[in-house]
Each structure stands twice: as structure tokens, then as C-alpha cells.
Design a protein around this motif. Structure first.
Motif, PDB file in Angstrom:
ATOM      1  N   ARG A  60      31.668  41.456  38.180  1.00 38.84           N
ATOM      2  CA  ARG A  60      31.554  41.109  36.733  1.00 38.84           C
ATOM      3  C   ARG A  60      32.089  41.915  35.621  1.00 38.84           C
ATOM      4  NH1 ARG A  60      26.894  37.446  36.968  1.00 38.84           N
ATOM      5  NH2 ARG A  60      25.667  37.461  39.048  1.00 38.84           N
ATOM      6  N   GLN A 165      34.119  36.743  41.826  1.00 39.58           N
ATOM      7  CA  GLN A 165      34.074  36.550  40.444  1.00 39.58           C
ATOM      8  C   GLN A 165      33.814  35.081  39.680  1.00 39.58           C
ATOM      9  OE1 GLN A 165      38.174  38.223  39.959  1.00 39.58           O
ATOM     10  NE2 GLN A 165      37.402  39.376  38.150  1.00 39.58           N
ATOM     11  N   ASP A 169      35.842  35.129  34.570  1.00 43.06           N
ATOM     12  CA  ASP A 169      36.448  36.348  34.702  1.00 43.06           C
ATOM     13  C   ASP A 169      37.708  36.338  35.616  1.00 43.06           C
ATOM     14  OD1 ASP A 169      34.477  37.821  33.451  1.00 43.06           O
ATOM     15  OD2 ASP A 169      33.175  38.171  35.276  1.00 43.06           O
TER      16      ASP A 169
END
Length: 195
Positions: A60, A165, A169
Motif C-alpha cells: 500500500r 496493489q 497504486d
């Protein structure tokens, strides 16, 4: 509580003193007065608490909020373990582009404090990991941005071969791309927030 400064200026690693016995454990996990004593300035009030649950291999970040306003964070891992990463995104900072990684887990129960203007991300190291964030401003999607966590210019050493992800992102621009677009916080503006 043991508080140490990180290589990224303004960021702190906090290790609470745990009191354990047959019943379990007790600890103070957040003391803004002690953080302020180490930094020599006030800590902004934390106004929102967030919790994220991640599977092993989730990355993250790297997330940051526009300054002025910004978003200071206090991050700890409640369950499991993560590699927590702090990145100096403040244009004009002597440490611009520098990053530091700290393991946070449910054994040592360390935490990280990040002032506004720094980028933050983590990678889940255990089957599941629960991370708690206290933040100084509520989430405002129009003011939130991401930097590519795998940008070669940053060179973050993630402990995984393939990351899970979010779409946001995965599509995050590089540090250079954000710099060109004028979206990175200015060091002077970040310092104004703590005066």
C-alpha cells in the motif's frame, strides 16, 4: 517509551514499554507530548483513525497529502507484521527522495510518526496484517496522491517479488512525474505547519 529519530527528518520510531503478566499486556501506544518533546515542536491533533487489513504481499502506498493542510500520521501494526516505509517527498528538504524502512509487528508494537509532507507505504509480511493509522486531517480524495512504490529513482527495497496493489497504486506516477507536475509538497510549507 523509547523514541528515536529516523534518517528522514521529522519522522520518529516509537517503541512502547510493555507491561506483561499472566493476564496479558498493557502499553501506552500513543503519547503526543513525548513525541513533541523529542521533536521540539507541537504534534498536530490526530482527528481520524483508520484501520487496514492486508494479505501477505500487499503493498500500500506510497501515499501523501497536499500541503498546506497535509496529513501527519501515526502508524502501528496491531496484528501480524509489515515493512513500513517513510519517504521524504518535500521539495527543498536536505533529505528529498530519501527513504527508510522499519518493521512494525504485534510483538515489539513499535509505531512510526510522520509529519505532513512525507510519503508512507507498507508491505504485509505475514498471512494477514492489520495496520492502524491516526491522521491529523480527514481523508480528502482530491488532495491525496500516490508515488510509484517501485520507482527506480526511489529504489525502495521491498521484500517481495510480486506485489498485490490497488489499481490506483499500480498507476501511480514516478517521483519525477509528480515533481514535473508540481504536486509534491514544498519543504518550507511543511515547516510552516509545525511552527
Amino acid at each position: 517509551m523509547k523514541i528515536t529519530e529516523l534518517m528522514v527528518p521529522g519522522a520518529l520510531r516509537v517503541v512502547p514499554r510493555q507491561h506483561t503478566d499472566a493476564r496479558g499486556a498493557f502499553l501506552e501506544w500513543y503519547r503526543p507530548d513525548l513525541l513533541a518533546g523529542v521533536l521540539g515542536h507541537r504534534i498536530p491533533p490526530m482527528v481520524q483513525g483508520n484501520l487496514s487489513m492486508s494479505a501477505r504481499g500487499v503493498v500500500r502506498g506510497i501515499h501523501f497529502a497536499e500541503v498546506p493542510r497535509g496529513q501527519a500520521k501515526y502508524v502501528t501494526c496491531m496484528q501480524g507484521a509489515v515493512l513500513d516505509v517513510v519517504v521524504d517527498l518535500r521539495v527543498g528538504s536536505p533529505a528529498f527522495g530519501r527513504w527508510e524502512a522499519i518493521e512494525l509487528d504485534d510483538v515489539e508494537r513499535a509505531a512510526v510518526y510522520l509529519p505532513a509532507g512525507l510519503g508512507h507505504g507498507f508491505c504485509a509480511l505475514t498471512e494477514t496484517a492489520t495496520v492502524s493509522y491516526l491522521v491529523s486531517n480527514p481523508y480528502a480524495p482530491e488532495r491525496e496522491h500516490s508515488v510509484d512504490a517501485f520507482d527506480p529513482e526511489l529504489g525502495i527495497e521491498w521484500p517481495i517479488e510480486e506485489a498485490l496493489q490497488s489499481e490506483r497504486d499500480r498507476a501511480a506516477p514516478s517521483l519525477a512525474g509528480l515533481l514535473d507536475r508540481g504536486l509534491l509538497p514544498r519543504y518550507e510549507d511543511c515547516l510552516e505547519l509545525i511552527r
